[in-house]
Scaffold this motif. Structure first.
Motif, mmCIF file in Angstrom:
data_model
loop_
_atom_site.group_PDB
_atom_site.id
_atom_site.type_symbol
_atom_site.label_atom_id
_atom_site.label_comp_id
_atom_site.label_asym_id
_atom_site.label_seq_id
_atom_site.Cartn_x
_atom_site.Cartn_y
_atom_site.Cartn_z
ATOM 1 N N MET A 1 135.134 17.642 -121.508
ATOM 2 C CA MET A 1 134.543 18.045 -119.932
ATOM 3 C C MET A 1 135.271 16.781 -119.179
ATOM 4 S SD MET A 1 130.856 18.277 -119.650
ATOM 5 C CE MET A 1 129.712 17.983 -117.821
ATOM 6 N N SER A 2 134.933 17.621 -117.761
ATOM 7 C CA SER A 2 135.893 17.027 -116.583
ATOM 8 C C SER A 2 134.387 16.461 -115.621
ATOM 9 C CB SER A 2 136.701 17.992 -116.132
ATOM 10 O OG SER A 2 136.682 17.899 -114.802
ATOM 11 N N ALA A 3 135.019 16.000 -115.075
ATOM 12 C CA ALA A 3 133.920 14.678 -113.838
ATOM 13 C C ALA A 3 133.979 16.221 -112.863
ATOM 14 C CB ALA A 3 134.326 13.905 -113.319
ATOM 15 N N LEU A 4 134.505 17.518 -112.717
ATOM 16 C CA LEU A 4 134.185 18.964 -112.063
ATOM 17 C C LEU A 4 133.626 19.488 -112.445
ATOM 18 C CD1 LEU A 4 138.009 19.071 -111.263
ATOM 19 C CD2 LEU A 4 136.134 18.752 -109.281
ATOM 20 N N GLN A 5 132.681 19.154 -113.787
ATOM 21 C CA GLN A 5 131.494 19.793 -114.465
ATOM 22 C C GLN A 5 130.233 19.422 -114.115
ATOM 23 O OE1 GLN A 5 134.420 20.946 -117.259
ATOM 24 N NE2 GLN A 5 133.481 22.309 -117.442
ATOM 25 N N CYS A 6 130.162 18.147 -113.496
ATOM 26 C CA CYS A 6 129.173 17.614 -114.282
ATOM 27 C C CYS A 6 128.148 18.288 -112.030
ATOM 28 C CB CYS A 6 129.524 16.033 -113.179
ATOM 29 S SG CYS A 6 129.816 15.481 -114.795
ATOM 30 N N LYS A 7 126.745 17.957 -112.395
ATOM 31 C CA LYS A 7 125.868 18.437 -111.569
ATOM 32 C C LYS A 7 126.522 17.548 -110.419
ATOM 33 C CE LYS A 7 122.543 20.308 -114.158
ATOM 34 N NZ LYS A 7 122.414 19.009 -115.561
ATOM 35 N N PRO A 8 125.366 17.612 -108.646
ATOM 36 C CA PRO A 8 125.683 16.409 -108.004
ATOM 37 C C PRO A 8 124.918 14.969 -107.918
ATOM 38 C CG PRO A 8 125.343 18.675 -106.954
ATOM 39 C CD PRO A 8 125.079 19.073 -108.802
ATOM 40 N N SER A 9 124.247 15.646 -108.834
ATOM 41 C CA SER A 9 123.258 14.329 -109.304
ATOM 42 C C SER A 9 123.981 13.262 -110.400
ATOM 43 C CB SER A 9 121.667 14.458 -109.248
ATOM 44 O OG SER A 9 121.493 15.314 -111.021
ATOM 45 N N GLN A 10 124.729 14.394 -111.319
ATOM 46 C CA GLN A 10 125.603 13.280 -112.693
ATOM 47 C C GLN A 10 126.502 12.282 -111.183
ATOM 48 O OE1 GLN A 10 126.198 16.340 -114.792
ATOM 49 N NE2 GLN A 10 124.174 15.735 -115.943
ATOM 50 N N LEU A 11 126.803 13.636 -110.295
ATOM 51 C CA LEU A 11 128.516 12.742 -110.081
ATOM 52 C C LEU A 11 128.374 10.871 -109.214
ATOM 53 C CD1 LEU A 11 129.768 15.730 -108.392
ATOM 54 C CD2 LEU A 11 130.865 14.174 -110.193
ATOM 55 N N LEU A 12 126.836 10.647 -108.799
ATOM 56 C CA LEU A 12 126.847 9.888 -108.645
ATOM 57 C C LEU A 12 126.227 9.040 -109.851
ATOM 58 C CD1 LEU A 12 125.646 8.299 -105.717
ATOM 59 C CD2 LEU A 12 123.404 8.751 -105.615
ATOM 60 N N GLN A 13 126.060 9.316 -110.297
ATOM 61 C CA GLN A 13 125.700 8.147 -111.565
ATOM 62 C C GLN A 13 126.540 7.959 -111.884
ATOM 63 O OE1 GLN A 13 123.333 10.097 -114.300
ATOM 64 N NE2 GLN A 13 123.182 8.533 -115.580
ATOM 65 N N LEU A 14 128.011 9.026 -112.250
ATOM 66 C CA LEU A 14 129.161 8.425 -112.781
ATOM 67 C C LEU A 14 129.916 7.493 -111.760
ATOM 68 C CD1 LEU A 14 131.516 9.422 -114.877
ATOM 69 C CD2 LEU A 14 132.317 11.576 -113.408
ATOM 70 N N ALA A 15 130.400 7.866 -110.617
ATOM 71 C CA ALA A 15 130.179 6.766 -109.629
ATOM 72 C C ALA A 15 130.043 5.839 -110.225
ATOM 73 C CB ALA A 15 130.626 7.617 -108.091
ATOM 74 N N LYS A 16 129.208 5.569 -110.197
ATOM 75 C CA LYS A 16 127.702 4.265 -110.111
ATOM 76 C C LYS A 16 128.778 3.166 -111.481
ATOM 77 C CE LYS A 16 123.723 5.158 -108.512
ATOM 78 N NZ LYS A 16 122.634 4.945 -108.435
ATOM 79 N N ALA A 17 128.936 4.599 -112.227
ATOM 80 C CA ALA A 17 129.689 3.719 -113.582
ATOM 81 C C ALA A 17 130.843 3.732 -114.026
ATOM 82 C CB ALA A 17 128.791 4.577 -115.071
ATOM 83 N N THR A 18 131.572 4.000 -112.987
ATOM 84 C CA THR A 18 133.186 3.902 -113.124
ATOM 85 C C THR A 18 133.441 3.488 -111.621
ATOM 86 O OG1 THR A 18 133.654 6.349 -111.884
ATOM 87 C CG2 THR A 18 133.618 6.545 -114.152
ATOM 88 N N ILE A 19 134.045 4.153 -110.718
ATOM 89 C CA ILE A 19 135.121 3.510 -109.238
ATOM 90 C C ILE A 19 134.011 2.055 -108.460
ATOM 91 C CG2 ILE A 19 136.419 5.907 -109.194
ATOM 92 C CD1 ILE A 19 135.282 6.336 -106.866
#
Ligand SMILES: NC(=O)C1=CN([C@@H]2O[C@H](COP(=O)(O)OP(=O)(O)OC[C@H]3O[C@@H](n4cnc5c(N)ncnc54)[C@H](O)[C@@H]3O)[C@@H](O)[C@H]2O)[C@@H](O)CC1
Ligand SMILES: Nc1ncnc2c1ncn2[C@@H]1O[C@H](COP(=O)(O)OP(=O)(O)OP(=O)(O)O)[C@@H](O)[C@H]1O
Length: 385
Positions: A1-19
């Protein structure tokens, strides 16, 4: 799965856990970003100021601005936080009086000829008196360069920007091209394609056009635009069409990333794309004053500096939250392209929230300088400390 398939709320969570780069006690100055802006001219000093201030307010440590001599003195009075290098020489300067072959009109055809084949005295002057000085800044461990805001369209300045851009693209560091930098690329798209075709370059390039710059760019790479469809009142139809055009333009420019600004910002990167619709989480500002695009580019530059540090993986334990990342995308680490898309997502979200907060306070009198004041609080509301 790609980051592009995440929901908006998950994208913020993903950013916090990565970049999103943590602030750690052992860090030294420069590690949270050392960003170079090439822009600022006699006509435009606001653009590099909004940009430079926004990227510092987002958390970048050091900002260098290479600008025109006249802009330099003005910029120094705006802000002691920016390091100003007034090295660009325009054709209005006494130092180049008497040089032949510098176009004196606004003719784009003459400008292209000049960029392709500058007279030897011009080349020699720029190489020995201008490029050399700029290179001394470029070589100071810069981790993101922004080319264009407030640069203007003077032939000598555009020639210098062309040379500097080619050098930076070969260095492999991330580059954002905005405003007059986009004008330059529209005049001569081979500036990008030649450098990115070279085996030496693996630079991540993001172009951030407003709707006018986007049209110019499409024309330059032979993507025909139906203006009626591009300005459709139906957001969904407009987003679909803009994405289609941006994908074609990106493909013709060696798959660079495009962040097309508008009612919804749209990010496209080679074959992947995302409509950045923040309307569910942020009350939109209705003000369209100049300088908000510069502010967005500043926030993006810092996010990209952190994303580049994340990819290198040397500054902090990038796998500390890998269980979160794995839960969201099924892998422990983002790809470089996902890092860029996530940077665009984060930057547009923080810009929209800052504009929204400034608008709530100032309404019709809101200015770009008001937006900048809300970057810190917007960041804190969304991300935390
Ligand atoms: N305070 C400052 O110093 C500022 C300087 N700026 C600089 O000004 C220079 C020229 O930028 P421009 O954007 O004017 O140049 P463009 O040549 O791209 O814009 C040309 C025309 O398009 C119009 N336009 C822009 N965005 C539009 C939109 N979304 N929909 C419809 N029409 C639109 C503009 O009003 C202008 O009349 C650049 O160097 C830019 O960085 C801007 O960044 C704004 C703030
Ligand atoms: N119709 C719109 N509705 C909501 N937001 C918009 C709209 N148009 C632009 N924006 C937002 O405003 C910001 C600035 O976009 P704009 O198109 O004015 O850029 P620009 O012309 O490059 O700005 P600048 O004046 O700094 O050069 C971006 O974050 C963009 O998403």
């Amino acid at each position: 799965m790609s980051a592009l398939q995440c929901k908006p709320s998950q994208l913020l969570q993903l950013a916090k856990a990565t970049i999103i780069q943590p602030m750690l006690p052992h860090f030294h100055k420069g590690q949270a970003g050392r960003i170079l802006i090439i822009g600022g001219s006699e006509d435009y000093t606001g653009a590099p100021f909004f940009l430079g201030h926004a990227l510092m307010q987002m958390g970048c440590d050091l900002t260098h601005v290479v600008c025109d001599a006249v802009a330099g003195s003005t910029l120094k009075t705006y802000s002691p936080d920016l390091m100003i290098h007034p090295y660009l020489v325009s054709s209005a300067s006494e130092r180049v009086k008497g040089f032949k072959g510098v176009p004196k009109t606004d003719s784009e055809a003459d400008l292209v000829v000049f960029l392709d084949d500058s007279p030897s005295d011009v080349k020699a002057f720029i190489d020995s008196h201008v490029t050399l000085r700029i290179n001394s800044v470029v070589s100071r461990s810069i981790n993101v360069t922004v080319v264009g805001p407030g640069l203007g369209r003077d032939p000598l300045v555009l020639y210098t920007a062309q040379k500097t851009l080619a050098l930076i693209l070969l260095s492999g560091n991330p580059v954002i091209i905005d405003a007059d930098g986009l004008y330059l690329v529209s005049l001569k798209p081979s500036i990008l394609t030649d450098a990115l075709n070279s085996e030496q370059s693996n630079s991540q390039v993001v172009l951030t056009p407003n709707i006018m710059e986007f049209q110019r760019l499409c024309k330059a790479v032979n993507v025909s635009v139906d203006l009626e469809k591009l300005s459709s009142k139906d957001p969904e139809a407009r987003d679909t069409y803009t994405t289609e055009l941006a994908t074609l333009a990106s493909n013709r420019l060696h798959n660079v990333s495009l962040l097309v600004k508008g009612y919804h910002d749209i990010v496209v990167n080679g074959k992947t794309s995302m409509v950045l619709d923040h309307s569910k989480s942020v009350i939109p500002s209705l003000r369209r004053c100049g300088g908000q695009g510069d502010t967005l580019t500043g926030i993006l530059a810092t996010a990209m500096a952190w994303a580049a540090n994340y990819q290198k993986g040397r500054l902090w334990d990038i796998y500390e939250h890998s269980h979160v990342v794995e839960g969201l995308i099924g892998r422990k680490k983002l790809t470089k392209d996902e890092g860029i898309i996530l940077s665009c997502y984060l930057a547009t979200l923080i810009l929209r929230k800052s504009s929204s907060q400034a608008y709530a306070e100032k309404k019709r009198s809101m200015l770009a300088s008001d937006v900048g004041k809300f970057i810190g609080s917007s960041y804190e509301d969304l991300v935390g400390e």
